[in-house]
Design a protein around this motif. Structure first.
Motif, PDB file in Angstrom:
ATOM      1  N   PHE A 103     -27.032   1.084  10.854  1.00 42.27           N
ATOM      2  CA  PHE A 103     -27.721   0.781  12.173  1.00 42.27           C
ATOM      3  C   PHE A 103     -29.060   0.135  12.041  1.00 42.27           C
ATOM      4  CE2 PHE A 103     -25.369   4.410  13.577  1.00 42.27           C
ATOM      5  CZ  PHE A 103     -24.681   4.033  14.881  1.00 42.27           C
ATOM      6  N   ARG A 104     -29.781   0.263  10.897  1.00 45.33           N
ATOM      7  CA  ARG A 104     -30.949  -0.419  10.427  1.00 45.33           C
ATOM      8  C   ARG A 104     -30.546  -1.972  10.532  1.00 45.33           C
ATOM      9  NH1 ARG A 104     -32.733   2.422   6.437  1.00 45.33           N
ATOM     10  NH2 ARG A 104     -33.861   3.970   7.607  1.00 45.33           N
ATOM     11  N   MET A 105     -29.613  -2.359   9.807  1.00 46.40           N
ATOM     12  CA  MET A 105     -29.237  -3.745   9.644  1.00 46.40           C
ATOM     13  C   MET A 105     -28.866  -4.207  10.916  1.00 46.40           C
ATOM     14  SD  MET A 105     -30.091  -3.932   6.644  1.00 46.40           S
ATOM     15  CE  MET A 105     -29.721  -5.755   6.191  1.00 46.40           C
ATOM     16  N   LYS A 106     -28.181  -3.653  11.645  1.00 43.76           N
ATOM     17  CA  LYS A 106     -27.865  -3.995  13.194  1.00 43.76           C
ATOM     18  C   LYS A 106     -28.837  -4.217  14.193  1.00 43.76           C
ATOM     19  CE  LYS A 106     -23.483  -4.717  13.972  1.00 43.76           C
ATOM     20  NZ  LYS A 106     -23.132  -6.012  14.268  1.00 43.76           N
ATOM     21  N   GLY A 107     -30.001  -3.500  13.795  1.00 43.08           N
ATOM     22  CA  GLY A 107     -31.423  -3.576  14.438  1.00 43.08           C
ATOM     23  C   GLY A 107     -31.023  -2.658  15.899  1.00 43.08           C
ATOM     24  N   ILE A 108     -30.209  -1.501  15.523  1.00 43.28           N
ATOM     25  CA  ILE A 108     -30.085  -0.574  16.739  1.00 43.28           C
ATOM     26  C   ILE A 108     -30.841   0.786  16.218  1.00 43.28           C
ATOM     27  CG2 ILE A 108     -28.544   1.231  17.731  1.00 43.28           C
ATOM     28  CD1 ILE A 108     -26.286  -1.053  16.716  1.00 43.28           C
TER      29      ILE A 108
END
Length: 103
Positions: free
Chosen positions: A29-34
């Motif tokens: 989620f962090r890498m997807k910016g969510i």
């Protein structure tokens, strides 16, 4: 089956959901910016990552002396997935809260 015969498997299932599942989920989620996934999204992604280690769950031989431990592993796997889905795994819920609070 005696408790001491399944102790290590119990410990693994106590740890794997949050150490593997939730940790990989938080990074995803962090890498997807969510920053604010829903609880359900976080739980399902946790299960998705936990399922990646399923080959280990089925790694004992299908021989008679492994029958009971293989049944126990299958039982615990299903139980853990259900606890994650329903929000009963408090460690996953804590990881979710921490993620949405601190991203």
């Amino acid at each position: 089956m005696r408790n001491d015969e399944r102790f290590e498997i119990q410990r693994a299932f106590d740890l794997l959901p949050h150490v593997v599942g939730a940790s990989w989920t938080a990074v995803w989620f962090r890498m997807k910016g969510i920053k604010k996934p829903t609880r359900e999204e976080f739980r399902e992604k946790t299960i998705e990552y936990l399922q990646l280690v399923e080959p280990v769950f089925g790694s004992y031989p299908k021989e008679e002396e492994f029958t009971e431990i293989n049944k126990y592993i299958e039982f615990r796997k299903k139980e853990e997935y259900e606890k994650i889905r329903t929000g009963e795994n408090t460690e996953i819920e804590t990881r979710y809260d921490r993620y949405v609070d601190y991203g």
